[in-house]
Design an enzyme around this catalytic site. Structure first.
Site, PDB file in Angstrom:
ATOM      1  CE  LYS A 113      -3.466  -0.268   2.730  1.00 18.06           C
ATOM      2  NZ  LYS A 113      -4.315  -0.286   3.952  1.00 18.06           N
TER       3      LYS A 113
ATOM      4  CE  LYS B 243      -3.092  -2.774  10.161  1.00 15.23           C
ATOM      5  NZ  LYS B 243      -3.399  -1.660   9.260  1.00 15.23           N
TER       6      LYS B 243
ATOM      7  CB  THR C 276      -9.741   5.142   5.961  1.00 17.36           C
ATOM      8  OG1 THR C 276      -8.565   5.059   6.771  1.00 17.36           O
ATOM      9  CG2 THR C 276      -9.945   3.827   5.220  1.00 17.36           C
TER      10      THR C 276
END
Length: 427
Positions: free
Chosen positions: A92, A104, A188
């Protein structure tokens, strides 16, 4: 690559590799995470008892810069899941040309079972456990599922306490008063909206009359639903963890959001209401929402929502992945065979990490932007990369997902090659 989720994610990489010229070093490096950390976090609960929580942080690849990725609080968090999410974050960031690698983190728990005081102790304990693994030039956490600006503020404050200096750049998605960026909470969804605005006209789908179903009514799902509603799209179904509601004439999304937010307890960290309490609608399950006969389907909940088991039941012609990994690689093939266009998470939901990058830049410069400036920069970035990926898909006659991975792989390959590969030493 023995873990199931990561193996599934890796299939996207293998498919894209057919369309790029990548050195052996880069291929080998991208198959495995650079570093994985598992920690146990002791938390003193309000009743005086001690409970241990399992936490994780994975830095997948840092070829293009310090790693970046959210922290989720959820009962289903596992190391396998966190590794997969870090893998996706790597691609991404590269697809959006951000100077970051992918990471993450997560803690395995049901956050709704804890009080605000317990959540604070847990959040600070997590940072105590991973403080040597993160940093503004190493790895930068951000919000994810069931984490929010308040929790990010606790994490930033705890890291600053450990380091004996104020370090706003260690975490993004913070409260504005602690160095957060305007527009981060809606980034987002806003980024996904810009992608949809760039894509849907290419298929002759104007807002008026285009029907949309949104699975997931959390931060991203609720915001994208309202953005589409206000732009004139007909949002006919939405859902949360309790179920879905459907109205063929279209839903009043602002009213649903207002209800959901007003039902929140004054002292609660998380929303306790459910969209299923709204009247004048048809009640569906989350599974039924996915199979509605709509133009556009937006999975905005968790991963693996569309699998081989239900892919053939999907009727929407266009799917925009606002959630991370909502479609398995096996389901991808079935959807593609049906002529369904899937627009991948590593592009569609990249608005969050893009504005996190903007926040990190603002923290380092000490100069903060207006909301209009943030959204202007976000729209420019999302539109530019959407057009590049679209062009690759058309040129190579491949899906948008594969095109996004090709786009990211080219950038990752360049970064890895610049550090010296077998080709350099042999030649």
């Amino acid at each position: 690559m023995l873990d199931s989720l990561l193996s599934d994610a890796n299939q996207r990489l293998e498919k894209a590799l057919r369309y790029v010229t990548l050195c052996e070093d880069a291929i080998e490096r991208l198959k495995y995470p650079k570093a994985s950390l598992t920690v146990s976090i002791p938390v003193r609960l309000d009743d005086g008892s001690l409970r241990m929580f399992q936490g994780y942080r994975v830095r997948y690849d840092d070829s293009r810069g310090p790693t970046k990725g959210g922290v989720r609080f959820h009962p289903n968090v596992t190391l396998d899941e966190v590794q997969s999410l870090a893998f996706w974050m790597t691609f991404k960031c590269a697809a959006l040309s951000l100077p970051f690698g992918g990471a993450k983190g997560g803690i395995t728990l049901n956050p709704k079972e804890l009080s605000k005081f317990e959540l604070e102790r847990l959040s600070r304990g997590y940072i105590d456990a991973i403080a040597d693994f993160i940093g503004p030039d190493v790895d930068i956490p951000a919000p994810d599922v069931y984490t929010n600006p308040m929790i990010m503020g606790w994490m930033m404050d705890q890291y600053s306490t450990i380091r004996r200096q104020i370090t706003p750049g260690v975490v993004t998605g913070k409260p504005i008063t602690m160095g957060g960026s305007l527009g981060r909470e809606t980034a987002t969804a806003m980024g996904a909206f810009f992608v949809m605005q760039a894509i849907l006209p290419r298929f002759g789908l104007p807002p008026a009359g285009t029907t949309v179903a949104v699975q997931g009514f959390g931060n991203a799902g609720a915001v994208i639903a309202e953005l589409l509603y206000r732009a004139g799209y007909k949002v006919v179904a939405v859902s949360d963890s309790q179920g879905a509601i459907y109205a063929s004439q279209g839903l009043d999304i602002p009213s649903i959001r207002q209800f959901k937010e007003s039902s929140r307890g004054i002292k609660a960290v998380y929303c306790q209401g459910t969209v299923c309490n709204i009247i004048e609608h048809e009640v569906l399950t989350n599974a039924e929402l996915l199979t509605l006969n709509v133009d556009v389907l937006i999975p905005a909940a968790l991963e693996n929502q569309i699998t081989a088991a239900n892919a053939n039941d999907i009727k929407a012609k266009y799917i925009f992945e606002v959630a991370n990994g909502p479609i398995t690689s096996e389901a991808d093939q079935l959807l593609e065979a049906k002529g369904i266009h899937v627009f991948p998470d590593i592009l569609v939901n990249a608005g969050g990490v893009t504005v996190s990058y903007f926040e990190w830049v603002q923290n380092r410069n000490g100069l903060y932007w207006s909301l209009e400036e943030v959204n202007r920069r976000l729209e420019a970035k999302m539109t530019e990369e959407t057009e590049k990926i679209w062009a690759i898909a058309q040129e190579l006659t491949i899906s948008m997902r594969t095109a996004a991975y090709v786009h990211a792989l080219n950038r990752l390959g360049e970064a890895i090659r610049a550090k010296g590969t077998r080709d350099y030493y042999v030649n």
